[in-house]
Design an enzyme around this catalytic site. Structure first.
Site, PDB file in Angstrom:
ATOM      1  N   ILE A 160       2.881   2.791  29.024  1.00  0.00           N
ATOM      2  CA  ILE A 160       3.866   3.590  28.297  1.00  0.00           C
ATOM      3  C   ILE A 160       3.335   4.974  27.929  1.00  0.00           C
ATOM      4  O   ILE A 160       4.042   5.972  28.039  1.00  0.00           O
ATOM      5  CB  ILE A 160       4.355   2.818  27.039  1.00  0.00           C
ATOM      6  N   HIS A 172       7.757  -6.330  12.004  1.00  0.00           N
ATOM      7  CA  HIS A 172       6.759  -7.308  11.579  1.00  0.00           C
ATOM      8  C   HIS A 172       5.898  -6.811  10.422  1.00  0.00           C
ATOM      9  O   HIS A 172       4.849  -7.391  10.150  1.00  0.00           O
ATOM     10  CB  HIS A 172       5.877  -7.697  12.770  1.00  0.00           C
ATOM     11  N   CYS A 176      -5.736  -9.984  -6.858  1.00  0.00           N
ATOM     12  CA  CYS A 176      -5.199  -8.997  -7.792  1.00  0.00           C
ATOM     13  C   CYS A 176      -5.912  -9.128  -9.135  1.00  0.00           C
ATOM     14  O   CYS A 176      -6.533 -10.153  -9.435  1.00  0.00           O
ATOM     15  CB  CYS A 176      -3.699  -9.245  -7.943  1.00  0.00           C
TER      16      CYS A 176
END
Length: 241
Positions: A232, A122, A151
């Protein structure tokens, strides 16, 4: 057999491990899952819409200023640090057992922990490009903008993250499939495997050991060699290398 001991034996006997991780890998670093119940509540209460809508391509086009407010407030955590899961995977890579990390996360924490072979399905908040001239900008260029980052050429600086309604990078997706097809062990952690097409990657695995580490059950538990319903980071921190 103790599940941690079983995981240890699987890792010890494997030579080609691939890790596929979701939001749960980063929650132990203090990064909330924006699709969680609390994340949905925050988005509805503060921004008046669901997380999926707020980070969709159409919302980005139609409500660009609001998109960047939500994006900077809820999806960027520059001070977050890797947790034991990230460091364990980096060590496993140094041992040449882990061949690739495939992640749905955009926070760059695997790289901060030292991992080199990271496939970001992603994208990443650390990569940003002008929509017109394609000039590269770092994260600070987005964070330091008052509203919509622009920018020097006048174009909008768009984060290189995959929004809802946008396609995944086919090069990264194909590389992920290739790594999974070659793996003898696939460890999936911190994901409920419901977000497609990423969740469909499990179907390409033909190896020996499928390990699922997630706090909640998944629809693929019955196919796994080993299922561990724990965090985890806490789980991988108990593995010795």
């Amino acid at each position: 057999m103790n599940k941690i001991k079983q995981l240890q034996e699987i890792i010890n006997s494997s030579n080609n491990i691939v890790f596929f991780g979701g939001a749960g890998v980063s929650t132990e670093s203090g990064i909330p899952d924006f699709r969680s119940e609390s994340g949905i509540f925050k988005s509805l209460e503060k921004y008046g819409d669901t997380p999926e809508r707020l980070v969709s391509h159409s919302y980005y086009l139609e409500h660009t200023e609001e998109f960047f407010k939500y994006y900077k407030d809820c999806l960027i955590f520059p001070d977050a640090k890797p947790n034991p899961a990230h460091y364990a995977l980096a060590r496993l890579e140094k041992e040449s057992k882990l061949k690739a990390i495939i992640t749905q996360n955009i926070d760059g924490l695997h790289q901060k922990a030292g991992s080199k072979h990271v496939l970001e399905l992603h994208g990443s908040v650390y990569r940003n490009y002008c929509e017109i001239c394609k000039k590269y900008y770092d994260l600070n260029s987005v964070l330091e903008s008052n509203s919509i980052p622009h920018c020097s050429c006048g174009g909008i600086i768009k984060p290189a993250v995959v929004l809802y309604e946008e396609s995944l990078d086919m090069n990264i997706l194909n590389k992920s499939i290739e790594y999974i097809q070659k793996a003898d062990t696939l460890i999936i952690g911190g994901t409920s495997l419901v977000v497609y097409p990423a969740a469909g990657l499990i179907n390409y695995f033909n190896g020996k050991n499928l390990v699922l580490i997630n706090k909640s059950k998944t629809d693929y538990d019955q196919l796994a060699t080993l299922v561990i319903n724990e965090a985890i980071g806490e789980t991988l921190d108990k593995i010795k290398f």
